[in-house]
Design a protein around this motif. Structure first.
Motif, PDB file in Angstrom:
ATOM      1  N   ASP A  47      43.793  39.290 -76.295  1.00 17.88           N
ATOM      2  CA  ASP A  47      43.475  37.914 -76.697  1.00 17.88           C
ATOM      3  C   ASP A  47      41.971  37.839 -76.932  1.00 17.88           C
ATOM      4  O   ASP A  47      41.231  38.746 -76.529  1.00 17.88           O
ATOM      5  CB  ASP A  47      43.883  36.901 -75.597  1.00 17.88           C
ATOM      6  N   TYR A 183      52.381  25.122 -91.070  1.00 21.02           N
ATOM      7  CA  TYR A 183      52.697  25.965 -89.903  1.00 21.02           C
ATOM      8  C   TYR A 183      54.167  26.391 -89.926  1.00 21.02           C
ATOM      9  O   TYR A 183      54.486  27.575 -89.825  1.00 21.02           O
ATOM     10  CB  TYR A 183      52.364  25.151 -88.647  1.00 21.02           C
ATOM     11  N   TRP A 213      57.952  23.716 -74.903  1.00 22.54           N
ATOM     12  CA  TRP A 213      57.771  24.215 -73.534  1.00 22.54           C
ATOM     13  C   TRP A 213      56.518  23.528 -72.971  1.00 22.54           C
ATOM     14  O   TRP A 213      55.470  23.496 -73.649  1.00 22.54           O
ATOM     15  CB  TRP A 213      57.550  25.724 -73.534  1.00 22.54           C
TER      16      TRP A 213
HETATM   17  N1  LIG Z   1      54.297  25.984 -76.271  1.00 19.53           N
HETATM   18  C1  LIG Z   1      55.326  25.656 -77.020  1.00 19.53           C
HETATM   19  O1  LIG Z   1      56.089  24.778 -76.688  1.00 19.53           O
HETATM   20  C2  LIG Z   1      55.592  26.371 -78.312  1.00 19.53           C
HETATM   21  C3  LIG Z   1      56.515  25.775 -79.179  1.00 19.53           C
HETATM   22  C4  LIG Z   1      56.810  26.417 -80.374  1.00 19.53           C
HETATM   23  C5  LIG Z   1      56.229  27.633 -80.670  1.00 19.53           C
HETATM   24  N2  LIG Z   1      55.343  28.198 -79.819  1.00 19.53           N
HETATM   25  C6  LIG Z   1      54.763  29.483 -80.208  1.00 19.53           C
HETATM   26  O2  LIG Z   1      54.540  30.292 -79.057  1.00 19.53           O
HETATM   27  C7  LIG Z   1      53.321  31.043 -79.208  1.00 19.53           C
HETATM   28  C8  LIG Z   1      52.393  30.798 -78.019  1.00 19.53           C
HETATM   29  O3  LIG Z   1      52.158  29.411 -77.902  1.00 19.53           O
HETATM   30  P1  LIG Z   1      51.244  28.777 -76.748  1.00 19.53           P
HETATM   31  O4  LIG Z   1      51.770  27.432 -76.497  1.00 19.53           O
HETATM   32  O5  LIG Z   1      51.083  29.734 -75.634  1.00 19.53           O
HETATM   33  O6  LIG Z   1      49.851  28.647 -77.538  1.00 19.53           O
HETATM   34  P2  LIG Z   1      48.364  28.978 -77.076  1.00 19.53           P
HETATM   35  O7  LIG Z   1      47.467  28.450 -78.147  1.00 19.53           O
HETATM   36  O8  LIG Z   1      48.138  28.520 -75.696  1.00 19.53           O
HETATM   37  O9  LIG Z   1      48.328  30.576 -77.092  1.00 19.53           O
HETATM   38  C9  LIG Z   1      48.081  31.344 -78.229  1.00 19.53           C
HETATM   39  C10 LIG Z   1      47.075  32.416 -77.849  1.00 19.53           C
HETATM   40  O10 LIG Z   1      46.893  33.279 -78.979  1.00 19.53           O
HETATM   41  C11 LIG Z   1      45.527  33.632 -79.038  1.00 19.53           C
HETATM   42  N3  LIG Z   1      45.185  34.016 -80.409  1.00 19.53           N
HETATM   43  C12 LIG Z   1      45.291  33.247 -81.521  1.00 19.53           C
HETATM   44  N4  LIG Z   1      44.863  33.929 -82.590  1.00 19.53           N
HETATM   45  C13 LIG Z   1      44.481  35.156 -82.141  1.00 19.53           C
HETATM   46  C14 LIG Z   1      43.941  36.290 -82.783  1.00 19.53           C
HETATM   47  N5  LIG Z   1      43.686  36.286 -84.098  1.00 19.53           N
HETATM   48  N6  LIG Z   1      43.676  37.388 -82.035  1.00 19.53           N
HETATM   49  C15 LIG Z   1      43.925  37.388 -80.687  1.00 19.53           C
HETATM   50  N7  LIG Z   1      44.428  36.331 -80.045  1.00 19.53           N
HETATM   51  C16 LIG Z   1      44.710  35.221 -80.754  1.00 19.53           C
HETATM   52  C17 LIG Z   1      44.782  32.360 -78.603  1.00 19.53           C
HETATM   53  O11 LIG Z   1      43.465  32.656 -78.172  1.00 19.53           O
HETATM   54  C18 LIG Z   1      45.689  31.856 -77.497  1.00 19.53           C
HETATM   55  O12 LIG Z   1      45.258  32.314 -76.237  1.00 19.53           O
HETATM   56  C19 LIG Z   1      52.741  30.635 -80.561  1.00 19.53           C
HETATM   57  O13 LIG Z   1      53.129  31.595 -81.512  1.00 19.53           O
HETATM   58  C20 LIG Z   1      53.398  29.310 -80.876  1.00 19.53           C
HETATM   59  O14 LIG Z   1      53.521  29.084 -82.259  1.00 19.53           O
HETATM   60  C21 LIG Z   1      54.987  27.573 -78.647  1.00 19.53           C
END
Ligand SMILES: NC(=O)c1ccc[n+]([C@@H]2O[C@H](COP(=O)([O-])OP(=O)(O)OC[C@H]3O[C@@H](n4cnc5c(N)ncnc54)[C@H](O)[C@@H]3O)[C@@H](O)[C@H]2O)c1
Ligand SMILES: O=c1ccn([C@@H]2O[C@H](COP(=O)(O)OP(=O)(O)O[C@H]3OC[C@](O)(CO)[C@H]3O)[C@@H](O)[C@H]2O)c(=O)[nH]1
Length: 387
Positions: A47, A183, A213
């Motif tokens: 990350d 998105y 979530w």
């Molecule tokens: N939380 C939810 O309810 C939810 C719902 C639908 C989809 N998602 C999907 O689940 C995944 C995680 O979601 P989350 O809620 O933990 O989001 P989040 O933003 O907390 O986590 C994403 C992480 O990816 C890292 N990141 C982004 N671009 C990067 C790069 N180029 N290189 C390295 N690291 C990078 C960010 O720094 C971050 O820590 C995502 O793909 C999101 O689309 C989450």
């Protein structure tokens, strides 16, 4: 811990090395915690940030020290990525821009992050015969078929018009000017690419579609551990309002409906996918809690009641205010009307069911928010604004 663990078919689970991209985010931090405390697996945590997993990395006397390694890298431009995927048995890709406030205001960054930047990950997994679990989203369903029916149509109450099924429901987005869908569209295309890599080149994949979530460590509180002008997802927006004692903002009347699942329940589902490849490979899974449906207005009301209980503070004098989506998110915003996940496939393949009610998950999450942020917010509020 961990010895004698068996999969759903009674076979012993061998320790594996997992390359987790986006491990420093909300979901990644909970998944790392679970893998460290309950399994023998090793995690290569990739990350650009590690604040949310610091408690797992230090001190080096922690029981799992040596099983988690943090690699600070940006997958957009880092030649170490392929090597890390090669030494792992499984790659989990969580990296993404995934806050709705960005979709219409930073559509290029959103599309690059969710499609272009994920391409090398898929390619390296496919070329090196490595298994991939890719995080997509429930947003790929877009709007429900039922939302196009007349408001008074009795069919709107028929589940056939709103329940979202992985292998049947269409993906319904708004027009191109509605950049909110940048998105969902990017996520849909990467899903199609992964699926095609599976069909044509034999890539072993699982696609996860999370349905809202929520839990501790989700996003940030503006002005405390994120930018003052930043707009996180709804849990953090409403938490911020409650911590500051200000009205909760309801976008376009708060009529949209969502189902919320507790992060700890959802992580159980991901662990089942990780440890049961024969049952998870080749599948797309909805992961949500169909029993926890509310309108956003009802969510605001419930969060206010729960926060009053756990903080002992009086609710805001004016609990909510209405705000237009244009004012709140800017031009090009649009919304999903309703999101009920069909659970047939995840039930059949992995026997997973969510357990935690919305009230209970809000109680533990808002207790965490209050303990973590209440003092910091008081200091921010007390600080005189620089002239
Ligand atoms: N939380 C939810 O309810 C939810 C719902 C639908 C989809 N998602 C999907 O689940 C995944 C995680 O979601 P989350 O809620 O933990 O989001 P989040 O933003 O907390 O986590 C994403 C992480 O990816 C890292 N990141 C982004 N671009 C990067 C790069 N180029 N290189 C390295 N690291 C990078 C960010 O720094 C971050 O820590 C995502 O793909 C999101 O689309 C989450
Ligand atoms: O202060 C606020 C903030 C938001 N809303 C409204 O709440 C609804 C839900 O918003 P949010 O959780 O921020 O995001 P979405 O559910 O629309 O989208 C997410 O779903 C999954 C994911 O892919 C990743 O988490 C993401 O795209 C919505 O109707 C907002 O308008 C509000 O009223 N007040």
């Amino acid at each position: 811990m961990a010895s004698g663990r068996v999969d759903l078919d009674g076979k012993p689970i061998k320790p594996m090395t997992i390359c987790m991209i986006g491990a420093g985010g909300f979901i990644g931090s909970h998944l790392c915690e679970k893998l460290m405390s309950e399994t023998p697996h090793t995690v290569l945590a990739l990350d650009v940030y590690n604040d949310k997993i610091k408690h797992l990395l230090e001190p080096n006397t922690l029981p799992w020290a040596g099983r988690i390694q943090f690699h600070r890298l940006n997958i957009k431009h880092d030649s170490r990525l392929e090597g890390l995927i090669k030494i792992a048995d499984l790659t989990i890709n969580l990296a993404a821009i995934c806050t709705p406030a960005d979709y219409n205001t930073r559509p290029l960054d959103t599309i690059y992050s969710n499609f272009i930047d994920a391409l090398p990950v898929v390619k390296y997994c496919s070329e090196n015969n490595k298994r991939l679990i890719h995080f997509s989203t429930c947003e790929v369903y877009g709007k429900t078929v039922g939302s196009f029916l007349p408001k008074d149509s009795p069919l709107r109450k028929d589940p056939a018009y709103y329940v979202l099924k992985e292998d049947e429901s269409p993906c319904i987005f708004g027009s191109i000017e509605k950049q909110r869908w940048s998105y969902a569209c990017a996520k849909q295309l990467i899903e199609r690419l992964i699926y095609a890599e599976g069909a044509e080149n034999g890539l072993e994949f699982t696609i996860v579609r999370p349905f809202n979530w929520i839990g501790p460590r989700m996003d940030f509180i503006p002005g405390v551990d994120g930018p003052s002008e930043g707009v996180p997802r709804v849990l953090a927006c409403f938490s911020n309002n409650l911590l500051r004692g200000e009205p909760l903002k309801l976008v376009d009347g708060g009529q949209s409906q969502r189902t919320f699942v507790y992060i700890k329940d959802a992580i159980e589902a991901v662990l089942l996918m990780i440890e049961n490849p024969a049952r998870a490979n080749g599948h797309i899974f909805n992961v949500g809690n169909p029993n926890n449906e509310v309108t956003v207005r009802q969510l605001a009301e419930m969060m206010t009641q729960v926060y009053t209980k756990v903080s002992g503070e009086a609710p805001p004098e004016k609990p909510t205010i209405d705000v237009s989506s244009k004012e709140f998110y800017g031009e090009g915003y649009d919304d999903s009307d309703k999101r009920i996940p069909d659970m047939t496939i995840i039930n059949r393949q992995l026997g997973w069911n969510p357990k935690t009610s919305l009230w209970d998950l809000l109680e533990s999450t808002l207790t965490y928010q209050h303990r973590t942020y209440a003092e910091a917010i008081k200091k921010v509020i007390a600080k005189p604004v620089a002239s």
